[in-house]
Design a protein around this motif. Sequence first.
Motif, PDB file in Angstrom:
ATOM      1  N   LEU A   1      16.659  18.159  -2.233  1.00  0.00           N
ATOM      2  CA  LEU A   1      16.312  19.115  -3.292  1.00  0.00           C
ATOM      3  C   LEU A   1      17.333  19.088  -4.429  1.00  0.00           C
ATOM      4  CD1 LEU A   1      15.052  22.274  -1.351  1.00  0.00           C
ATOM      5  CD2 LEU A   1      13.705  20.543  -2.549  1.00  0.00           C
ATOM      6  N   GLU A   2      18.599  18.938  -4.082  1.00  0.00           N
ATOM      7  CA  GLU A   2      19.625  18.860  -5.116  1.00  0.00           C
ATOM      8  C   GLU A   2      19.440  17.621  -5.989  1.00  0.00           C
ATOM      9  OE1 GLU A   2      23.395  18.993  -3.266  1.00  0.00           O
ATOM     10  OE2 GLU A   2      23.216  21.076  -2.564  1.00  0.00           O
ATOM     11  N   GLY A   3      19.128  16.508  -5.332  1.00  0.00           N
ATOM     12  CA  GLY A   3      18.873  15.294  -6.110  1.00  0.00           C
ATOM     13  C   GLY A   3      17.665  15.439  -7.028  1.00  0.00           C
ATOM     14  N   MET A   4      16.619  16.079  -6.540  1.00  0.00           N
ATOM     15  CA  MET A   4      15.436  16.307  -7.372  1.00  0.00           C
ATOM     16  C   MET A   4      15.749  17.221  -8.551  1.00  0.00           C
ATOM     17  SD  MET A   4      12.743  16.778  -4.223  1.00  0.00           S
ATOM     18  CE  MET A   4      11.454  17.454  -5.250  1.00  0.00           C
TER      19      MET A   4
ATOM     20  N   SER B   1       6.591  18.830  -7.024  1.00  0.00           N
ATOM     21  CA  SER B   1       7.529  18.027  -6.231  1.00  0.00           C
ATOM     22  C   SER B   1       8.014  18.777  -4.989  1.00  0.00           C
ATOM     23  CB  SER B   1       8.714  17.614  -7.102  1.00  0.00           C
ATOM     24  OG  SER B   1       9.397  18.749  -7.598  1.00  0.00           O
ATOM     25  N   GLU B   2       8.272  20.050  -5.119  1.00  0.00           N
ATOM     26  CA  GLU B   2       8.707  20.827  -3.952  1.00  0.00           C
ATOM     27  C   GLU B   2       7.588  20.949  -2.932  1.00  0.00           C
ATOM     28  OE1 GLU B   2      10.323  24.546  -5.107  1.00  0.00           O
ATOM     29  OE2 GLU B   2      12.016  23.673  -6.202  1.00  0.00           O
ATOM     30  N   ASN B   3       6.352  21.080  -3.405  1.00  0.00           N
ATOM     31  CA  ASN B   3       5.232  21.150  -2.454  1.00  0.00           C
ATOM     32  C   ASN B   3       5.058  19.823  -1.713  1.00  0.00           C
ATOM     33  OD1 ASN B   3       4.637  23.799  -3.141  1.00  0.00           O
ATOM     34  ND2 ASN B   3       3.153  23.204  -4.732  1.00  0.00           N
ATOM     35  N   LEU B   4       5.242  18.712  -2.415  1.00  0.00           N
ATOM     36  CA  LEU B   4       5.098  17.414  -1.749  1.00  0.00           C
ATOM     37  C   LEU B   4       6.232  17.161  -0.755  1.00  0.00           C
ATOM     38  CD1 LEU B   4       3.979  15.203  -4.780  1.00  0.00           C
ATOM     39  CD2 LEU B   4       2.557  15.947  -2.864  1.00  0.00           C
ATOM     40  N   MET B   5       7.419  17.637  -1.064  1.00  0.00           N
ATOM     41  CA  MET B   5       8.561  17.403  -0.189  1.00  0.00           C
ATOM     42  C   MET B   5       8.759  18.508   0.849  1.00  0.00           C
ATOM     43  SD  MET B   5       9.875  14.509  -1.190  1.00  0.00           S
ATOM     44  CE  MET B   5      11.516  14.550  -0.491  1.00  0.00           C
TER      45      MET B   5
ATOM     46  N   LEU C   1       7.779  13.039 -12.921  1.00  0.00           N
ATOM     47  CA  LEU C   1       7.503  13.364 -11.520  1.00  0.00           C
ATOM     48  C   LEU C   1       7.884  12.204 -10.616  1.00  0.00           C
ATOM     49  CD1 LEU C   1       6.304  15.280  -9.399  1.00  0.00           C
ATOM     50  CD2 LEU C   1       4.051  14.274  -9.904  1.00  0.00           C
ATOM     51  N   GLY C   2       7.592  10.983 -11.014  1.00  0.00           N
ATOM     52  CA  GLY C   2       7.953   9.824 -10.201  1.00  0.00           C
ATOM     53  C   GLY C   2       9.454   9.704 -10.028  1.00  0.00           C
ATOM     54  N   GLN C   3      10.233   9.956 -11.082  1.00  0.00           N
ATOM     55  CA  GLN C   3      11.685   9.883 -10.973  1.00  0.00           C
ATOM     56  C   GLN C   3      12.227  10.993 -10.078  1.00  0.00           C
ATOM     57  OE1 GLN C   3      13.277   7.246 -12.297  1.00  0.00           O
ATOM     58  NE2 GLN C   3      11.237   6.587 -12.961  1.00  0.00           N
ATOM     59  N   VAL C   4      11.624  12.166 -10.152  1.00  0.00           N
ATOM     60  CA  VAL C   4      12.075  13.287  -9.310  1.00  0.00           C
ATOM     61  C   VAL C   4      11.783  13.012  -7.843  1.00  0.00           C
ATOM     62  CG1 VAL C   4      11.667  15.728  -8.776  1.00  0.00           C
ATOM     63  CG2 VAL C   4      11.917  14.984 -11.156  1.00  0.00           C
ATOM     64  N   LEU C   5      10.587  12.535  -7.541  1.00  0.00           N
ATOM     65  CA  LEU C   5      10.218  12.271  -6.145  1.00  0.00           C
ATOM     66  C   LEU C   5      11.042  11.124  -5.567  1.00  0.00           C
ATOM     67  CD1 LEU C   5       6.329  12.614  -6.332  1.00  0.00           C
ATOM     68  CD2 LEU C   5       7.964  14.243  -5.371  1.00  0.00           C
ATOM     69  N   SER C   6      11.274  10.082  -6.346  1.00  0.00           N
ATOM     70  CA  SER C   6      12.079   8.965  -5.832  1.00  0.00           C
ATOM     71  C   SER C   6      13.518   9.408  -5.569  1.00  0.00           C
ATOM     72  CB  SER C   6      12.043   7.805  -6.828  1.00  0.00           C
ATOM     73  OG  SER C   6      12.609   8.188  -8.076  1.00  0.00           O
ATOM     74  N   ALA C   7      14.054  10.280  -6.419  1.00  0.00           N
ATOM     75  CA  ALA C   7      15.406  10.788  -6.175  1.00  0.00           C
ATOM     76  C   ALA C   7      15.451  11.633  -4.912  1.00  0.00           C
ATOM     77  CB  ALA C   7      15.872  11.602  -7.382  1.00  0.00           C
ATOM     78  N   GLY C   8      14.411  12.412  -4.664  1.00  0.00           N
ATOM     79  CA  GLY C   8      14.376  13.228  -3.449  1.00  0.00           C
ATOM     80  C   GLY C   8      14.284  12.388  -2.191  1.00  0.00           C
ATOM     81  N   LEU C   9      13.438  11.388  -2.197  1.00  0.00           N
ATOM     82  CA  LEU C   9      13.318  10.518  -1.018  1.00  0.00           C
ATOM     83  C   LEU C   9      14.585   9.689  -0.801  1.00  0.00           C
ATOM     84  CD1 LEU C   9       9.626   9.227  -1.266  1.00  0.00           C
ATOM     85  CD2 LEU C   9      10.569  10.882   0.344  1.00  0.00           C
ATOM     86  N   ALA C  10      15.270   9.313  -1.881  1.00  0.00           N
ATOM     87  CA  ALA C  10      16.487   8.517  -1.731  1.00  0.00           C
ATOM     88  C   ALA C  10      17.591   9.308  -1.033  1.00  0.00           C
ATOM     89  CB  ALA C  10      16.955   8.045  -3.097  1.00  0.00           C
ATOM     90  N   ARG C  11      17.622  10.644  -1.182  1.00  0.00           N
ATOM     91  CA  ARG C  11      18.663  11.462  -0.559  1.00  0.00           C
ATOM     92  C   ARG C  11      18.168  12.189   0.692  1.00  0.00           C
ATOM     93  NH1 ARG C  11      22.178  14.365  -5.373  1.00  0.00           N
ATOM     94  NH2 ARG C  11      22.496  12.500  -6.673  1.00  0.00           N
ATOM     95  N   LEU C  12      16.970  11.872   1.099  1.00  0.00           N
ATOM     96  CA  LEU C  12      16.428  12.577   2.257  1.00  0.00           C
ATOM     97  C   LEU C  12      17.214  12.283   3.528  1.00  0.00           C
ATOM     98  CD1 LEU C  12      14.124  14.467   3.123  1.00  0.00           C
ATOM     99  CD2 LEU C  12      12.720  12.439   3.576  1.00  0.00           C
TER     100      LEU C  12
END
Length: 283
Positions: free
Chosen positions: A164-167, A266-270, A145-156
């Motif tokens: 979402l694609e990065g996640m 992860s989708e709910n948080l983002m 989950l941490g890797q998925v969320l960090s990838a999402g924030l990095a491409r935000l």
Amino acid sequence: MPTFRCLCLAILGSFFLVANATAQDDAAAEFGDPAPAAAAPADAPADGPAAAADDGAAEDATQGAAKKSSDQNLLAWTIESLGLSYSFVFLVLSITLVSLFVMNVLAARRDTLCPHELVEGFEEKLNEKQFQEAYDMAKADESVLGQVLSAGLARLSRGYNKALEGMQEVGEEESMKLEHRLSYMALIGNLSPMIGLFGTVHGMIESFQVIALGGASPKPADLAAGISTALFTTLIGLAIAIPAIAAYNILRNRVSRMLLEIGVTSENLMSRFEDVQPQGTKN
């Protein structure tokens, strides 16, 4: 007359003496001999139940010793029937299976995949508008989950869709790693019966070779050696394959369920960033 009377009395007395002696001899002949035979029942308890108890105890001791000896020789018989090659192969498969099972159990824990503390801390940082701190928290966490969320924030910065694609990319990569590790357990589960079947054919060939070369009356011990190899290889192969396949399916279902939970969380948080547009885009 007195002489005749005395003679008669003497004859009667002699007759009674002879009759009495004869009666005593007949009684002795009839009742005297069984007396020693009657002593036999007195010795019967010593030779009957006591002897039977001693024989039963001796028989139980013999059976116990035979059973203990058979239990001690079972492992040696198994190793001798398998041979060094099959024993080494099955030992390596067993150790590998146990190692993979422990590794996958540790990898399939909730703390490893989707820790609850990360969800609460990440959401708290987002509520406080501390996006950089939220990214650092997710990046420092080694969970999926941490890797998925960090990838999402990095491409935000390139928009919500890119995030979402990065996640999804990171989630698929982590899922592939977990599936690959689990697939080795399935490989052992499929490979062990095949090795056992190979040993079965090998053992039967050895038995038929003994029949072919042994003439009219081959030795049963030589036939039993090949048959033992055939049966023990099949037994050990199935003994490894059954828990391997069962553990693989159980862990795979757990990993799939946890990955689905990670995607939804992860989708709910983002989801609060749905309105974020790529930088440089004009409204």
